[in-house]
Design a protein around this motif. Structure first.
Motif, PDB file in Angstrom:
ATOM      1  N   GLU A  34       0.528  -1.010   0.012  1.00 20.56           N
ATOM      2  CA  GLU A  34       0.228  -0.020   0.276  1.00 20.56           C
ATOM      3  C   GLU A  34       1.132   1.364   0.028  1.00 20.56           C
ATOM      4  N   ASN A  35       0.550   2.324  -0.932  1.00 21.50           N
ATOM      5  CA  ASN A  35       1.364   3.394  -0.759  1.00 21.50           C
ATOM      6  C   ASN A  35       3.043   3.683  -1.184  1.00 21.50           C
ATOM      7  N   THR A  36       2.493   2.710  -2.308  1.00 21.92           N
ATOM      8  CA  THR A  36       4.520   2.806  -2.815  1.00 21.92           C
ATOM      9  C   THR A  36       4.337   2.775  -4.412  1.00 21.92           C
ATOM     10  N   TYR A  37       4.955   3.391  -4.392  1.00 21.98           N
ATOM     11  CA  TYR A  37       5.395   3.616  -6.343  1.00 21.98           C
ATOM     12  C   TYR A  37       5.695   2.111  -7.094  1.00 21.98           C
ATOM     13  N   CYS A  38       4.759   1.367  -7.803  1.00 28.88           N
ATOM     14  CA  CYS A  38       5.399   0.381  -8.294  1.00 28.88           C
ATOM     15  C   CYS A  38       6.093   0.714 -10.000  1.00 28.88           C
ATOM     16  N   ALA A  39       6.954  -0.835 -10.297  1.00 29.72           N
ATOM     17  CA  ALA A  39       6.505  -1.080 -12.198  1.00 29.72           C
ATOM     18  C   ALA A  39       7.140  -2.116 -12.292  1.00 29.72           C
ATOM     19  N   ASN A  40       6.282  -2.930 -12.665  1.00 30.79           N
ATOM     20  CA  ASN A  40       6.707  -4.394 -12.782  1.00 30.79           C
ATOM     21  C   ASN A  40       6.091  -4.428 -14.837  1.00 30.79           C
ATOM     22  N   ASN A  41       7.271  -5.389 -14.683  1.00 35.27           N
ATOM     23  CA  ASN A  41       6.760  -6.069 -15.913  1.00 35.27           C
ATOM     24  C   ASN A  41       6.210  -7.034 -16.086  1.00 35.27           C
ATOM     25  N   SER A  42       4.983  -7.059 -17.342  1.00 35.79           N
ATOM     26  CA  SER A  42       4.348  -8.131 -17.421  1.00 35.79           C
ATOM     27  C   SER A  42       3.582  -8.008 -18.828  1.00 35.79           C
ATOM     28  N   SER A  43       4.603  -9.938 -18.836  1.00 35.31           N
ATOM     29  CA  SER A  43       3.691 -10.216 -21.070  1.00 35.31           C
ATOM     30  C   SER A  43       4.939  -8.812 -21.349  1.00 35.31           C
ATOM     31  N   GLY A  44       5.836  -8.612 -21.090  1.00 35.27           N
ATOM     32  CA  GLY A  44       6.682  -7.481 -21.945  1.00 35.27           C
ATOM     33  C   GLY A  44       6.442  -6.420 -22.269  1.00 35.27           C
ATOM     34  N   LYS A  45       6.253  -5.874 -20.856  1.00 40.63           N
ATOM     35  CA  LYS A  45       5.614  -4.486 -21.056  1.00 40.63           C
ATOM     36  C   LYS A  45       5.189  -4.096 -19.897  1.00 40.63           C
ATOM     37  N   TRP A  46       5.626  -2.665 -19.079  1.00 40.81           N
ATOM     38  CA  TRP A  46       6.037  -2.796 -18.506  1.00 40.81           C
ATOM     39  C   TRP A  46       5.327  -0.997 -17.902  1.00 40.81           C
ATOM     40  N   GLU A  47       4.295  -2.093 -16.549  1.00 38.41           N
ATOM     41  CA  GLU A  47       3.046  -1.381 -15.759  1.00 38.41           C
ATOM     42  C   GLU A  47       4.019  -0.083 -15.367  1.00 38.41           C
ATOM     43  N   VAL A  48       4.095   1.075 -14.543  1.00 37.42           N
ATOM     44  CA  VAL A  48       4.025   1.727 -13.432  1.00 37.42           C
ATOM     45  C   VAL A  48       2.689   2.762 -12.876  1.00 37.42           C
ATOM     46  N   PHE A  49       3.549   2.696 -11.609  1.00 38.41           N
ATOM     47  CA  PHE A  49       1.813   3.429 -11.240  1.00 38.41           C
ATOM     48  C   PHE A  49       2.506   3.331  -9.675  1.00 38.41           C
ATOM     49  N   TYR A  50       1.071   4.100  -9.258  1.00 39.05           N
ATOM     50  CA  TYR A  50       1.394   4.225  -7.055  1.00 39.05           C
ATOM     51  C   TYR A  50       0.183   3.147  -7.088  1.00 39.05           C
ATOM     52  N   PHE A  51      -0.326   2.411  -6.161  1.00 41.78           N
ATOM     53  CA  PHE A  51      -0.945   1.578  -5.661  1.00 41.78           C
ATOM     54  C   PHE A  51      -1.188   1.483  -4.091  1.00 41.78           C
ATOM     55  N   LYS A  52      -2.437   2.198  -4.119  1.00 41.03           N
ATOM     56  CA  LYS A  52      -3.030   3.483  -3.385  1.00 41.03           C
ATOM     57  C   LYS A  52      -4.767   2.384  -3.180  1.00 41.03           C
ATOM     58  N   ASN A  53      -5.390   2.006  -2.005  1.00 37.68           N
ATOM     59  CA  ASN A  53      -6.811   1.576  -1.699  1.00 37.68           C
ATOM     60  C   ASN A  53      -6.615   0.516  -3.024  1.00 37.68           C
ATOM     61  N   ARG A  54      -5.955  -0.286  -2.494  1.00 40.59           N
ATOM     62  CA  ARG A  54      -5.496  -1.605  -3.695  1.00 40.59           C
ATOM     63  C   ARG A  54      -5.685  -1.775  -4.726  1.00 40.59           C
ATOM     64  N   GLU A  55      -5.668  -0.384  -5.751  1.00 39.14           N
ATOM     65  CA  GLU A  55      -5.744  -0.337  -7.136  1.00 39.14           C
ATOM     66  C   GLU A  55      -4.568   0.542  -7.364  1.00 39.14           C
ATOM     67  N   LYS A  56      -4.260  -0.104  -8.873  1.00 35.15           N
ATOM     68  CA  LYS A  56      -3.459   1.052  -9.528  1.00 35.15           C
ATOM     69  C   LYS A  56      -2.821   2.712 -10.240  1.00 35.15           C
ATOM     70  N   ASN A  57      -3.443   3.523  -9.068  1.00 34.22           N
ATOM     71  CA  ASN A  57      -3.128   4.553  -9.804  1.00 34.22           C
ATOM     72  C   ASN A  57      -1.837   5.022 -10.268  1.00 34.22           C
ATOM     73  N   MET A  58      -2.832   6.726 -11.766  1.00 39.68           N
ATOM     74  CA  MET A  58      -2.165   6.806 -12.139  1.00 39.68           C
ATOM     75  C   MET A  58      -0.674   5.458 -13.129  1.00 39.68           C
ATOM     76  N   LEU A  59      -1.766   5.252 -13.097  1.00 41.98           N
ATOM     77  CA  LEU A  59      -1.467   3.960 -13.928  1.00 41.98           C
ATOM     78  C   LEU A  59      -0.728   4.288 -15.626  1.00 41.98           C
ATOM     79  N   LYS A  60       0.581   3.481 -16.603  1.00 39.31           N
ATOM     80  CA  LYS A  60       0.851   4.420 -17.523  1.00 39.31           C
ATOM     81  C   LYS A  60       1.925   2.678 -17.608  1.00 39.31           C
ATOM     82  N   ILE A  61       1.573   2.256 -19.466  1.00 44.22           N
ATOM     83  CA  ILE A  61       2.361   1.437 -19.655  1.00 44.22           C
ATOM     84  C   ILE A  61       3.351   1.548 -21.103  1.00 44.22           C
TER      85      ILE A  61
END
Length: 191
Positions: A34-61
């Motif tokens: 919770e309340n963490t900036y995240c970068a994850n490789n998912s199926s060859g694409k990179w997701e970057v987001f802020y994880f808050k309230n169990r949701e991916k906020n400010m998500l960009k791929i």
């Protein structure tokens, strides 16, 4: 202003460490807290987001790790709460820390308002304000109840800007005392 481009996110972890980013404020290819900036490789694409309230906020791929790293860098450094607390209790300690780091005094003012500067002041309501002044406006204004909170925030706020950190004044060499010291001799106590 120097714009960072990252070859990989491991390089970014090193930069975060050097710039005192709290390691619990971000996650790279791991489960996000919770309340963490995240970068994850998912199926060859990179997701970057802020994880808050169990949701991916400010998500960009992103298609590349480098683009993802640049976006993650921007997110983390625009949020001063991501930096490690330094126990800066008052304006005098803040000035000393900024000076030790090499931040130029021409970039900020402490205790009063001055245009085109990073500022920290105590207002008429006995609250502490941190902001960047421009054309008489207080941009990015944050208000705090205590001097301690304001000083911690100010330090993290100002050191989050690349143009400040890329233009640090050089460290001064300690002055050698006496003629022999200036000539390079070291004195030892032989008592």
């Amino acid at each position: 202003m120097k714009k960072y481009k990252f070859m990989n996110l491991n390089k970014l972890k090193i930069i975060f460490s050097e710039r005192n980013v709290d390691s619990s404020s971000y996650s790279i290819n791991q489960t996000c807290s919770e309340n963490t900036y995240c970068a994850n490789n998912s199926s060859g694409k990179w997701e970057v987001f802020y994880f808050k309230n169990r949701e991916k906020n400010m998500l960009k791929i992103f298609a590349s790790e480098s683009e993802a790293g640049t976006y993650l860098y921007d997110l983390v450094f625009k949020d001063p709460s991501t930096r490690v607390k330094r126990n800066i209790k008052d304006i005098d300690a803040l000035k000393e820390r900024l000076n030790d780091l090499g931040v130029r005094e021409s970039d900020y003012v402490l205790g009063f308002f001055w245009d085109d500067k990073f500022s920290i002041i105590k207002n008429e309501q006995n609250k502490w304000e941190v902001f960047f002044s421009e054309r008489g406006n207080k941009n990015d204004l944050q208000v705090f109840d205590t001097e301690y909170e304001a000083c911690e925030y100010f330090f993290n706020y100002i050191t989050g800007f690349d143009f400040i950190m890329n233009d640090l004044k050089p460290k001064e060499e300690p002055k050698k005392k006496g003629l022999l010291g200036r000539l390079g001799f070291k004195c030892t106590n032989t008592e």
